[in-house]
Design an enzyme around this catalytic site. Structure first.
Site, mmCIF file in Angstrom:
data_model
loop_
_atom_site.group_PDB
_atom_site.id
_atom_site.type_symbol
_atom_site.label_atom_id
_atom_site.label_comp_id
_atom_site.label_asym_id
_atom_site.label_seq_id
_atom_site.Cartn_x
_atom_site.Cartn_y
_atom_site.Cartn_z
ATOM 1 N N SER A 129 42.296 69.182 19.380
ATOM 2 C CA SER A 129 42.587 70.595 19.106
ATOM 3 C C SER A 129 43.665 70.789 18.046
ATOM 4 O O SER A 129 44.358 71.804 18.028
ATOM 5 C CB SER A 129 42.994 71.329 20.401
ATOM 6 O OG SER A 129 41.961 71.249 21.362
ATOM 7 N N ARG A 130 43.810 69.806 17.182
ATOM 8 C CA ARG A 130 44.761 69.868 16.070
ATOM 9 C C ARG A 130 46.224 69.913 16.530
ATOM 10 O O ARG A 130 47.108 70.265 15.753
ATOM 11 C CB ARG A 130 44.480 71.076 15.150
ATOM 12 C CG ARG A 130 43.126 71.012 14.427
ATOM 13 C CD ARG A 130 43.060 69.779 13.540
ATOM 14 N NE ARG A 130 41.900 69.770 12.656
ATOM 15 C CZ ARG A 130 40.741 69.168 12.934
ATOM 16 N NH1 ARG A 130 40.585 68.554 14.087
ATOM 17 N NH2 ARG A 130 39.766 69.160 12.056
ATOM 18 N N LEU A 131 46.502 69.538 17.769
ATOM 19 C CA LEU A 131 47.883 69.445 18.237
ATOM 20 C C LEU A 131 48.388 68.033 17.964
ATOM 21 O O LEU A 131 48.692 67.258 18.890
ATOM 22 C CB LEU A 131 47.976 69.799 19.732
ATOM 23 C CG LEU A 131 47.729 71.264 20.065
ATOM 24 C CD1 LEU A 131 47.747 71.479 21.576
ATOM 25 C CD2 LEU A 131 48.766 72.156 19.396
#
Length: 213
Positions: free
Chosen positions: A191-193
């Site tokens: 999730s692009r974290l």
């Protein structure tokens, strides 16, 4: 291009990059990541993007290979008269970027570049395959050539000249070493974290900080 490239993406999955499992010295973490890349990424695990800036403050980038990692820094070898050689003579600041897609990992290293000693350059040149030595001697890197045939001709002439003799390291060929002042490790996460740990060298010590993705 008619294809929609905006939708091309993947969710990164590998490992966490956490402070409690990361050393205080970024060189230790670099060595560990490089060792993993060498074992896991058979195609050019030591490839890195070298970014330089010319006298007009215009950036330039190309892929080179890391050839030595010593306490002083990170070394690569090239023709000193090449575009990158001229740019490094004008501006000693440079950046190295490693990216290993299959590991979802990137390392960015910023610092000052200087030439290695002539002895180090000659020793490395002597360790190269003869074909690579001939290519270095035959090529006026970054300069226009009339044709591919002319390049082959220069190579073949040198090959015949040095059939039974040792090729000396050209005076305009050698190594550079980047002395790191900033190193950032990027670990892709779902999730692009993403995880980002940065290390900055000040007052002879490394300080570490987590950056937002």
């Amino acid at each position: 291009m008619n294809r929609d490239i905006s939708s091309i993406r993947r969710d990164y999955q590998f490992e966490d990059l956490l402070e409690n499992s990361s050393p205080n010295d970024p060189m230790e973490l670099f060595d560990a990541w490089l060792e993993t890349a060498i074992k896991s990424c058979p195609e050019d695990p030591t490839a890195m993007i070298l970014s330089t800036v010319d006298a007009d403050q215009k950036p330039h980038a190309r892929v080179v290979l890391l050839k030595q990692r010593k306490e002083e820094g990170f070394s690569f070898f090239t023709n000193y008269d090449s575009d990158k050689g001229e740019q490094l003579a004008q501006n000693h600041n440079a950046c190295l970027t490693f990216f290993w897609p299959s590991l979802s990992r990137q390392i960015r290293i910023e610092g000052i570049v200087k030439k290695v000693s002539r002895k180090v350059s000659e020793e490395y040149f002597a360790s190269r395959p003869k074909g690579s030595q001939l290519a270095a001697a035959a090529s006026n890197q970054s300069q226009p050539v009339s044709s591919r045939d002319s390049l082959h001709k220069a190579f073949n002439e040198l090959e015949e000249q040095y059939t039974d003799s040792t090729i000396e390291c050209p005076i305009n060929w050698g190594g550079y070493i980047l002395e790191a002042q900033y190193i950032e490790f990027w670990q892709g996460r779902p999730s692009r974290l993403h995880d980002r740990l940065s290390y900055k060298f000040t007052n002879n010590n490394w300080s570490r900080a987590r950056l937002a993705p």
